[in-house]
Design an enzyme around this catalytic site. Structure first.
Site, mmCIF file in Angstrom:
data_model
loop_
_atom_site.group_PDB
_atom_site.id
_atom_site.type_symbol
_atom_site.label_atom_id
_atom_site.label_comp_id
_atom_site.label_asym_id
_atom_site.label_seq_id
_atom_site.Cartn_x
_atom_site.Cartn_y
_atom_site.Cartn_z
ATOM 1 N N ALA A 1 -1.724 -3.994 0.156
ATOM 2 C CA ALA A 1 -1.749 -2.795 -0.686
ATOM 3 C C ALA A 1 -0.595 -2.818 -1.683
ATOM 4 C CB ALA A 1 -1.673 -1.545 0.193
ATOM 5 N N GLY B 1 -12.202 10.252 23.790
ATOM 6 C CA GLY B 1 -11.852 9.189 24.728
ATOM 7 C C GLY B 1 -12.830 8.036 24.709
ATOM 8 N N GLU C 1 -6.776 -10.760 0.897
ATOM 9 C CA GLU C 1 -6.792 -10.901 -0.566
ATOM 10 C C GLU C 1 -5.684 -10.085 -1.235
ATOM 11 O OE1 GLU C 1 -8.435 -13.231 -1.150
ATOM 12 O OE2 GLU C 1 -10.397 -13.243 -0.256
ATOM 13 N N ILE D 1 -13.370 11.440 16.349
ATOM 14 C CA ILE D 1 -14.564 12.211 16.688
ATOM 15 C C ILE D 1 -15.131 11.766 18.037
ATOM 16 C CG2 ILE D 1 -16.994 12.550 16.040
ATOM 17 C CD1 ILE D 1 -16.038 12.638 13.105
ATOM 18 N N HIS D 2 -15.049 10.479 18.325
ATOM 19 C CA HIS D 2 -15.548 9.952 19.593
ATOM 20 C C HIS D 2 -14.669 10.354 20.780
ATOM 21 C CE1 HIS D 2 -18.201 7.412 17.156
ATOM 22 N NE2 HIS D 2 -18.799 7.040 18.263
ATOM 23 N N ARG E 1 -22.702 14.981 21.003
ATOM 24 C CA ARG E 1 -21.656 15.463 21.912
ATOM 25 C C ARG E 1 -21.530 16.981 21.824
ATOM 26 N NH1 ARG E 1 -18.587 15.407 26.418
ATOM 27 N NH2 ARG E 1 -16.344 15.538 26.026
ATOM 28 N N SER F 1 2.789 -13.342 0.019
ATOM 29 C CA SER F 1 2.122 -13.026 -1.243
ATOM 30 C C SER F 1 2.677 -13.796 -2.437
ATOM 31 C CB SER F 1 2.238 -11.515 -1.521
ATOM 32 O OG SER F 1 1.637 -10.762 -0.487
ATOM 33 N N ARG G 1 -11.313 -9.964 -4.235
ATOM 34 C CA ARG G 1 -10.897 -8.569 -4.087
ATOM 35 C C ARG G 1 -12.082 -7.620 -4.201
ATOM 36 N NH1 ARG G 1 -5.327 -9.804 -7.239
ATOM 37 N NH2 ARG G 1 -4.150 -10.337 -5.363
ATOM 38 N N TRP H 1 -4.083 -19.383 7.400
ATOM 39 C CA TRP H 1 -5.054 -18.303 7.228
ATOM 40 C C TRP H 1 -6.302 -18.743 6.471
ATOM 41 C CZ3 TRP H 1 -3.542 -15.338 10.771
ATOM 42 C CH2 TRP H 1 -2.192 -14.975 10.954
#
Length: 403
Positions: A384, A358, A381, A355-356, A286, A136, A261, A162
């Site tokens: 954090a 497995g 960009e 939620i899915h 499900r 950075s 950004r 990059w």
């Protein structure tokens, strides 16, 4: 249109553009995204479709063949594209940053040379700041541009890292140190210059002194090529210094990064929206203990949190884009939007993954791809931590203690 992430105050033209892009995403991107991503295949057909829609010229002024739209329109289009496949939004992001830099800082000759072809998608842009040992700390750049004895060209040497679209682009904005005219002791950021490097798409030594090695293998964000850029005696005409004057590169690039950004925030919003769509749909299909899992309170709590995060991130992204469009300084808003949207995206994707159950671990399910893509937004960009540094410094400027 979904109920979430609506934007008030759009013009009829903006709504029409967004409806067209969303239709394209639903028909041309979503059905093939996971298959192409698993093969790490560049989406040639999708890119051609974006060219036909005129999206490569979305923010380029009409006088150069573009649509002359705002950053807000662009960000909302990116949000829709990232909802389909984040890699495609990466293909347009670096292109728009370079187009923005040319529009804002380019000489008349540079604008006339590049912007019409960029608007048509014939020339596609990439930009390059980072280096292998840089991270950075942009001021620590070691790549150099030295004016030759005749004075009509610069010789560039160094290793860049990059580059999104490093192989497929044909114009790269490269940031280098240029000590010419800057005495010893000058602050590093005052002795940097942006060079416009023209090249052919491809890999290997693509012109004398310029090598683009093969693609970097990544956990996610596949399809779009990410590369190094090696310069060893690369000669660049003096008229390819962005704006015609050395020493302005740091400020030019930082301005471009603000656009980037907002773009990353929009990508985070789009991926989070898709993750929510997948999660809320699967939760209604499900069944456990005799009913759809959507009717279990624990899952409803997750859906409520996910939807709130999608809505909040979208609102901050829109605010940052509108601030930039107004001509005001927006580094605080862009930093906040990028930080919040990327963090919330990660959390929403993870909740959809949970939620899915497995099945989320299976490559047959789209959420598996999103789970690998979301982490890139945490570092793209600026990490954090960098965003929080920017936010903190700007807050101290705004709320300076009057003792």
């Amino acid at each position: 249109m979904s109920r979430l992430a609506q934007t008030a105050g759009l013009t009829d033209i903006q709504r029409e553009i967004l409806a067209t892009v969303r239709d394209f995403v639903d028909k041309e991107i979503l059905p093939v995204a996971t298959e192409l991503e698993h093969r790490d295949e560049y989406p040639v057909k999708i890119v051609e479709g974006l060219k036909e829609l005129g999206l490569f010229g979305l923010m380029i002024p009409e006088e150069y063949g573009g649509l002359g739209e705002s950053l807000l329109t662009y960000a909302l289009c990116v949000e829709e594209i990232a909802r389909g496949w984040m890699s495609v939004s990466g293909i347009v992001n670096t292109h728009f940053i370079v187009a923005y830099l040319l529009q804002r800082y380019g000489t008349p000759e540079q604008k006339e040379t590049f912007l019409p072809r960029m608007a048509a998608g014939e020339v596609r842009g990439a930009f390059s700041m980072s280096e292998p040992g840089l991270g950075s700390d942009v001021a620590a750049i070691t790549s150099r541009g030295v004016r030759d004895a005749d004075g009509d060209a610069y010789v560039l040497t160094g290793q860049k890292m990059w580059l999104t679209n490093g192989g497929t682009s044909s114009l790269v904005a490269v940031l280098c140190r240029t000590d010419e005219g800057h005495p010893e002791g000058t602050a590093p950021h005052r002795s940097m210059t942006t060079f416009l490097v023209e090249k052919e798409p491809g890999f290997g030594e693509i012109r004398p002194g310029l090598t683009i090695p093969g693609k970097i293998e990544k956990m996610g964000y596949k399809g779009v090529d990410t590369t190094e850029l090696l310069m060893d005696g690369l000669r660049i005409p003096a008229n390819r210094v962005l704006g015609g004057a050395t020493g302005q590169g740091f400020y030019q690039m930082m301005d471009g990064v603000e656009i980037g950004r907002v773009n990353v925030a929009a990508r985070g919003c789009g991926v989070a929206q898709r993750a929510f769509e997948l999660g809320v749909s699967y939760a209604q299909q499900r069944h456990t203990f005799g009913k759809a899992i959507a009717h279990h309170q624990a899952i409803q709590f997750k859906l409520a949190e996910m939807a709130t995060k999608v809505e909040a991130a979208h609102a901050m992204m829109v605010n940052a884009a509108r601030k930039k469009d107004s001509g005001e300084r927006n580094d605080l808003e862009a930093g906040m939007a990028k930080y919040l949207a990327s963090e919330y995206c990660k959390e929403v994707v993870e909740d959809a993954f949970r939620i899915h159950g497995g099945y989320g671990f299976s490559k047959e399910y789209e959420i598996e791809r999103l789970y690998r893509e979301a982490p890139m937004l945490l570092i793209g960009e600026g990490t954090a931590e960098i965003q929080k540094m920017i936010i903190g410094r700007r807050l101290l400027e705004e709320y300076r203690f009057q003792g």
